[in-house]
Motif scaffolding. Sequence first.
Motif, PDB file in Angstrom:
ATOM      1  N   LEU A 135       0.922  -1.152   0.008  1.00  0.00           N
ATOM      2  CA  LEU A 135       0.076   0.027   0.043  1.00  0.00           C
ATOM      3  C   LEU A 135       1.027   1.240  -0.045  1.00  0.00           C
ATOM      4  O   LEU A 135       0.604   2.214  -0.850  1.00  0.00           O
ATOM      5  CB  LEU A 135      -0.879  -0.054   1.291  1.00  0.00           C
ATOM      6  CG  LEU A 135      -2.021   0.696   1.291  1.00  0.00           C
ATOM      7  CD1 LEU A 135      -3.120   0.421   0.224  1.00  0.00           C
ATOM      8  CD2 LEU A 135      -2.940   0.208   2.471  1.00  0.00           C
ATOM      9  N   GLN A 136       1.967   1.175   0.569  1.00  0.00           N
ATOM     10  CA  GLN A 136       3.035   2.267   0.663  1.00  0.00           C
ATOM     11  C   GLN A 136       3.562   2.522  -0.666  1.00  0.00           C
ATOM     12  O   GLN A 136       3.513   3.776  -1.190  1.00  0.00           O
ATOM     13  CB  GLN A 136       4.060   1.893   1.659  1.00  0.00           C
ATOM     14  CG  GLN A 136       3.895   1.808   3.184  1.00  0.00           C
ATOM     15  CD  GLN A 136       4.809   1.353   3.992  1.00  0.00           C
ATOM     16  OE1 GLN A 136       5.980   1.415   3.357  1.00  0.00           O
ATOM     17  NE2 GLN A 136       4.605   0.806   5.136  1.00  0.00           N
ATOM     18  N   ALA A 137       3.836   1.466  -1.379  1.00  0.00           N
ATOM     19  CA  ALA A 137       4.435   1.598  -2.821  1.00  0.00           C
ATOM     20  C   ALA A 137       3.434   2.285  -3.823  1.00  0.00           C
ATOM     21  O   ALA A 137       3.828   3.121  -4.493  1.00  0.00           O
ATOM     22  CB  ALA A 137       4.583   0.197  -3.188  1.00  0.00           C
ATOM     23  N   ARG A 138       2.273   2.081  -3.275  1.00  0.00           N
ATOM     24  CA  ARG A 138       1.095   2.847  -4.390  1.00  0.00           C
ATOM     25  C   ARG A 138       0.926   4.339  -4.062  1.00  0.00           C
ATOM     26  O   ARG A 138       0.724   5.084  -4.780  1.00  0.00           O
ATOM     27  CB  ARG A 138      -0.259   2.166  -4.138  1.00  0.00           C
ATOM     28  CG  ARG A 138      -0.111   0.711  -4.773  1.00  0.00           C
ATOM     29  CD  ARG A 138      -1.492  -0.011  -4.458  1.00  0.00           C
ATOM     30  NE  ARG A 138      -2.587   0.509  -5.420  1.00  0.00           N
ATOM     31  CZ  ARG A 138      -3.754   0.279  -5.600  1.00  0.00           C
ATOM     32  NH1 ARG A 138      -4.109  -0.834  -4.607  1.00  0.00           N
ATOM     33  NH2 ARG A 138      -4.675   0.863  -6.245  1.00  0.00           N
ATOM     34  N   LEU A 139       1.477   4.704  -2.848  1.00  0.00           N
ATOM     35  CA  LEU A 139       1.384   6.089  -2.280  1.00  0.00           C
ATOM     36  C   LEU A 139       2.482   6.948  -2.369  1.00  0.00           C
ATOM     37  O   LEU A 139       2.273   8.108  -2.710  1.00  0.00           O
ATOM     38  CB  LEU A 139       0.531   6.034  -1.056  1.00  0.00           C
ATOM     39  CG  LEU A 139      -0.838   5.739  -0.832  1.00  0.00           C
ATOM     40  CD1 LEU A 139      -1.106   5.229   0.518  1.00  0.00           C
ATOM     41  CD2 LEU A 139      -1.942   6.794  -1.539  1.00  0.00           C
ATOM     42  N   ARG A 140       3.572   6.376  -1.978  1.00  0.00           N
ATOM     43  CA  ARG A 140       4.791   7.498  -1.797  1.00  0.00           C
ATOM     44  C   ARG A 140       5.292   7.776  -2.812  1.00  0.00           C
ATOM     45  O   ARG A 140       6.174   9.081  -2.604  1.00  0.00           O
ATOM     46  CB  ARG A 140       5.838   6.390  -1.040  1.00  0.00           C
ATOM     47  CG  ARG A 140       6.360   5.218  -1.872  1.00  0.00           C
ATOM     48  CD  ARG A 140       7.429   4.442  -0.864  1.00  0.00           C
ATOM     49  NE  ARG A 140       7.864   3.388  -1.647  1.00  0.00           N
ATOM     50  CZ  ARG A 140       8.132   2.135  -1.520  1.00  0.00           C
ATOM     51  NH1 ARG A 140       7.580   1.710  -0.128  1.00  0.00           N
ATOM     52  NH2 ARG A 140       8.662   1.341  -2.240  1.00  0.00           N
ATOM     53  N   ASP A 141       5.380   7.607  -4.020  1.00  0.00           N
ATOM     54  CA  ASP A 141       5.917   8.357  -5.012  1.00  0.00           C
ATOM     55  C   ASP A 141       4.985   9.320  -5.854  1.00  0.00           C
ATOM     56  O   ASP A 141       5.325  10.174  -6.952  1.00  0.00           O
ATOM     57  CB  ASP A 141       6.427   7.319  -6.194  1.00  0.00           C
ATOM     58  CG  ASP A 141       7.714   6.572  -5.588  1.00  0.00           C
ATOM     59  OD1 ASP A 141       8.201   7.095  -4.727  1.00  0.00           O
ATOM     60  OD2 ASP A 141       7.702   5.209  -5.903  1.00  0.00           O
ATOM     61  N   VAL A 142       3.885   9.601  -5.314  1.00  0.00           N
ATOM     62  CA  VAL A 142       2.990  10.332  -5.959  1.00  0.00           C
ATOM     63  C   VAL A 142       3.129  11.939  -5.592  1.00  0.00           C
ATOM     64  O   VAL A 142       3.215  12.205  -4.310  1.00  0.00           O
ATOM     65  CB  VAL A 142       1.460  10.165  -5.614  1.00  0.00           C
ATOM     66  CG1 VAL A 142       0.604  11.224  -6.476  1.00  0.00           C
ATOM     67  CG2 VAL A 142       1.285   8.750  -5.926  1.00  0.00           C
ATOM     68  N   GLN A 143       3.795  12.688  -6.321  1.00  0.00           N
ATOM     69  CA  GLN A 143       4.256  14.115  -5.770  1.00  0.00           C
ATOM     70  C   GLN A 143       3.166  15.346  -6.147  1.00  0.00           C
ATOM     71  O   GLN A 143       3.143  16.142  -5.140  1.00  0.00           O
ATOM     72  CB  GLN A 143       5.495  14.507  -6.608  1.00  0.00           C
ATOM     73  CG  GLN A 143       6.247  15.734  -5.921  1.00  0.00           C
ATOM     74  CD  GLN A 143       7.415  15.865  -6.579  1.00  0.00           C
ATOM     75  OE1 GLN A 143       7.789  15.074  -7.594  1.00  0.00           O
ATOM     76  NE2 GLN A 143       8.375  16.584  -6.056  1.00  0.00           N
ATOM     77  N   ASP A 144       2.077  15.017  -6.976  1.00  0.00           N
ATOM     78  CA  ASP A 144       1.078  15.850  -7.263  1.00  0.00           C
ATOM     79  C   ASP A 144       0.005  15.908  -5.992  1.00  0.00           C
ATOM     80  O   ASP A 144      -0.456  14.904  -5.791  1.00  0.00           O
ATOM     81  CB  ASP A 144       0.544  15.712  -8.323  1.00  0.00           C
ATOM     82  CG  ASP A 144      -0.686  16.797  -8.581  1.00  0.00           C
ATOM     83  OD1 ASP A 144      -0.594  17.846  -8.845  1.00  0.00           O
ATOM     84  OD2 ASP A 144      -1.742  16.256  -8.878  1.00  0.00           O
ATOM     85  N   PRO A 145      -0.074  17.079  -5.263  1.00  0.00           N
ATOM     86  CA  PRO A 145      -0.857  16.926  -4.165  1.00  0.00           C
ATOM     87  C   PRO A 145      -2.304  16.544  -4.619  1.00  0.00           C
ATOM     88  O   PRO A 145      -3.119  15.618  -3.680  1.00  0.00           O
ATOM     89  CB  PRO A 145      -0.981  18.295  -3.365  1.00  0.00           C
ATOM     90  CG  PRO A 145       0.316  18.947  -3.942  1.00  0.00           C
ATOM     91  CD  PRO A 145       0.804  18.315  -5.501  1.00  0.00           C
ATOM     92  N   ALA A 146      -3.024  17.104  -5.464  1.00  0.00           N
ATOM     93  CA  ALA A 146      -4.450  16.648  -5.716  1.00  0.00           C
ATOM     94  C   ALA A 146      -4.557  15.314  -6.092  1.00  0.00           C
ATOM     95  O   ALA A 146      -5.526  14.547  -5.725  1.00  0.00           O
ATOM     96  CB  ALA A 146      -4.935  17.404  -7.014  1.00  0.00           C
ATOM     97  N   ALA A 147      -3.429  14.740  -7.052  1.00  0.00           N
ATOM     98  CA  ALA A 147      -3.713  13.238  -7.324  1.00  0.00           C
ATOM     99  C   ALA A 147      -3.382  12.626  -5.982  1.00  0.00           C
ATOM    100  O   ALA A 147      -3.984  11.425  -6.003  1.00  0.00           O
ATOM    101  CB  ALA A 147      -2.521  13.049  -8.341  1.00  0.00           C
TER     102      ALA A 147
END
Lengths: 333, 68
Positions: free
Chosen positions: B19-31
């Motif tokens: 679950l962390q892997a799906r979230l941690r590299d998203v940099q765009d706040p809205a996304a």
Amino acid sequence: MTMDATLLAEWFPVRVHAREGGFDVEWCHLGGQRFTEPFFDDTIQRRLRYPFNWLFRHQTSLDELAELEALSPGLPPTGLIFHMSRCGSTLLAQTLAALPRNIVLSEPAPVDTVLRARWGEETPTEEQRIAWLRGMVSVLGRKRHATERHLFIKFDAWALLQWPLIQRAFPGVPWLFLYRDPVEVMASHLRHSGAHLVPGVLEPALLGWSPEQLPGMPREEYGARVLASLCEAALGAWESRRGPARLVEYRELPAVIPSLYSELFGLELSGEELAVMREAMGKDAKNPALPFEDDSAMKQRALTGPAREAVERWVRPLYARLETARRDMRRMG
Amino acid sequence: MPREAFERFRALVLREPELQARLRDVQDPAAFLELVVRLGGERGCHFTSEEVRAVWQEARRTWFERWP
């Protein structure tokens, strides 16, 4: 420990907070991010560009670090770097960090908090602080890349005030003290003061002073006496050294770095690594987009009046003693 | 309680590297906020992006207040 240690594999302590009866450690996911920025905190700030790292953090107690050290030890320290501040220590750290086989922790805030834990509301024993320091360095020094072989720690300038504790935590680990003409150091602080030169930031007890000594002390005198305390601590460490150590004056930089690597830290450099190191040596460490420039002459001209007088009175004699010790060291080989 | 729902989701994420892997590299706040709300909802943790944003702001405030 209360947490499954495997969950912390790619996580690193970023802050230590005092709480009732102990200290908590806050962990941030760093993944494979190497510590290549000029300061530890810069690397953390880089990770904080990702929202995940604001919302999801592990938390442990400080005591749990010793258990983690036993379960999954980091690299043992290869070298310890102490300095007077504003004297090229970042250039040295950045040059070491340029080699993928080195993990370089540059003024890591969690290490500073652990070292100064004694002066908060808690009063841990020296044994506790040594265990915490070793645990923190071990956890921060965990390998994340197959190439990583060596761990270097560049401490905050004031860490040397706790030399006896550090020496007990890491006996026999090669260390160096980097220093510079105090006029140039103070000139740099006058342009942009380091935290330790702001009265009240360092606990007076750390400097061996009573709180009553501070009120009314001119700012210039305060700064000069802090720098003097650092030099005095370095001389004490040098005179009581039990392992490999070097005194390094700013003017020796950057040319001396490859020889420190081989002679002090006992590490061989390949031709390719030497080329990588030389490239890093030529950059401005705090702004790698710019070339390194010796600004000594400008700083010598910049410092005048009470600040210069305070430096000459409080720091110059200690700088002279360091220079004598360094010359003796070179003469004796 | 939305905050309680987010805290349940937070505990889940901290236990699940996938679950962390799906979230941690998203940099765009809205996304990122949209993804957190969706993944939370899929696991029965219902909260809004505004509620997550408030937790984020609180974390930032605490971080800077505690600056060493």
